[in-house]
Design an enzyme around this catalytic site. Structure first.
Site, PDB file in Angstrom:
ATOM      1  CD  GLU A  75      -2.136   8.376   7.362  1.00 13.44           C
ATOM      2  OE1 GLU A  75      -1.198   8.593   8.112  1.00 13.44           O
ATOM      3  OE2 GLU A  75      -2.104   7.563   6.423  1.00 13.44           O
ATOM      4  CB  CYS A  81     -10.009   5.428  -0.155  1.00 10.46           C
ATOM      5  SG  CYS A  81      -8.510   6.045   0.637  1.00 10.46           S
ATOM      6  CG  ASP A  84      -1.772   1.258   1.304  1.00 12.52           C
ATOM      7  OD1 ASP A  84      -2.367   1.604   0.262  1.00 12.52           O
ATOM      8  OD2 ASP A  84      -1.832   1.910   2.362  1.00 12.52           O
ATOM      9  CB  SER A  85       0.263   4.749  -0.769  1.00 11.14           C
ATOM     10  OG  SER A  85      -0.953   4.836  -0.053  1.00 11.14           O
ATOM     11  CG  HIS A  99      -6.569   5.947   4.851  1.00  6.17           C
ATOM     12  ND1 HIS A  99      -5.806   5.357   3.864  1.00  6.17           N
ATOM     13  CD2 HIS A  99      -5.693   6.490   5.734  1.00  6.17           C
ATOM     14  CE1 HIS A  99      -4.531   5.552   4.128  1.00  6.17           C
ATOM     15  NE2 HIS A  99      -4.425   6.236   5.261  1.00  6.17           N
ATOM     16  CB  CYS A 127      -2.740   1.267  -2.625  1.00  9.49           C
ATOM     17  SG  CYS A 127      -2.895   3.000  -3.017  1.00  9.49           S
TER      18      CYS A 127
HETATM   19  N1  DGL Z   1      -3.943   4.009  -0.099  1.00 17.76           N
HETATM   20  C1  DGL Z   1      -4.595   5.086  -0.807  1.00 17.76           C
HETATM   21  C2  DGL Z   1      -5.859   4.553  -1.490  1.00 17.76           C
HETATM   22  O1  DGL Z   1      -6.412   3.545  -1.114  1.00 17.76           O
HETATM   23  C3  DGL Z   1      -4.970   6.233   0.113  1.00 17.76           C
HETATM   24  C4  DGL Z   1      -3.768   7.022   0.576  1.00 17.76           C
HETATM   25  C5  DGL Z   1      -2.973   7.613  -0.574  1.00 17.76           C
HETATM   26  O2  DGL Z   1      -3.448   8.572  -1.217  1.00 17.76           O
HETATM   27  O3  DGL Z   1      -1.886   7.119  -0.835  1.00 17.76           O
HETATM   28  O4  DGL Z   1      -6.299   5.120  -2.452  1.00 17.76           O
END
Ligand code: DGL
Length: 267
Positions: A151, A183, A9-10, A185, A72
């Site tokens: 976050e 997403c 993931d990012s 989050h 992600c």
């Molecule tokens: N992991 C990213 C997503 O699911 C959210 C956070 C980011 O922008 O990197 O789109």
């Protein structure tokens, strides 16, 4: 040791996906890479996101994984096909499972999707949903602040409620009965989102749907781990582990999160 499921993931958001995979497949070994030095992906160009995805995949392949999960949404929306083409292992993104669940859930044939700017800008959810059910109308909106709220741990307070009201107002009067949380989050804000949209709308959590797909693919390939007890979990991050470990606790609760910092690509 049995080969692991690799997840990237990012940053920390993909831990929502890891949590569901652990719940469904507790015996599997899992290696997680959070690209915390380069987060967020949601505001970056498709070329950059694809390059990051390739670099992350190369890193995980070097750890001897049997399958890759792109946790992600942004990376899935933009680079899943390219990663599948480039790398010789089963690759699962979070988008298709969420799209399928939305099509199954909607009765009005009108679906809402929320995600990062890059995910919504790519139109990938809309395409995935309409590939399965061309008659379904899809309304999409980017909700970038939800990532920061998650976050910060502000997942169910007055600020979160206000932001959710503002972001979700455009869905009023559109007759959607299903909303995809597109997403990593957003599942953390599920309660506040549910309150704002009301009880008539089903929320689709792509983390849960993705875990189901991972289990199905492993079953089909007969690659399920058959070890005794809980699998091993290893966490890598591209920035200092301290923030990842502290915030990740909010995502994972009891799972131990000790992470090792590594360099991936240009980080
Ligand atoms: N992991 C990213 C997503 O699911 C959210 C956070 C980011 O922008 O990197 O789109």
């Amino acid at each position: 040791m049995q080969k692991a499921i690799g997840i990237f993931d990012s940053g920390i958001g993909g831990l929502t996906v890891l949590k569901e995979i652990v719940a469904k497949l507790p015996q599997e070994n899992i290696i997680y890479l959070g690209d915390t030095a380069r987060v967020p992906y949601g505001i970056r160009s498709p070329e950059t996101v694809t390059r990051y995805s390739f670099e992350n995949t190369n890193f995980l392949l070097a750890q001897e994984i049997k399958m890759l999960v792109i946790a992600c949404n942004t990376a899935s929306a933009i680079s899943l096909e390219a990663v599948k083409k480039e790398f010789p292992l089963p690759v699962i993104g979070v988008l298709e499972p969420g799209a399928r669940a939305a099509v199954d859930a909607t009765r009005t044939r009108r679906v809402g999707v929320i995600g990062t700017e890059a995910t919504i800008g790519s139109g990938a959810y809309e395409k995935a949903i309409r590939r399965i059910a061309p008659e379904v109308v899809v309304h999409s909106h980017a909700c970038p602040l939800f990532v920061s709220l998650a976050e910060e741990g502000w997942t169910d307070n007055d600020v979160a409620a206000l932001v959710a009201e503002k972001y979700l107002a455009p869905f009023r009067g559109m007759d959607i009965d299903t909303l995809v949380l597109g997403c990593t989050h957003y599942p953390l804000l599920k309660q506040v989102i549910a309150r704002v949209v009301g009880p008539g709308i089903t929320l689709i959590d792509s983390a849960m749907e993705t875990a189901k797909e991972v289990a199905q693919v492993l079953d089909r390939l007969k690659w399920k781990g058959n070890g005794q007890g809980a699998g091993a979990r290893k966490f890598f991050v591209t920035d200092s582990p301290s923030r990842f470990e502290a915030i990740g606790k909010r995502f994972l609760g009891s799972i131990s999160l000790a992470a090792e910092q590594v360099r991936v690509g240009g980080t």
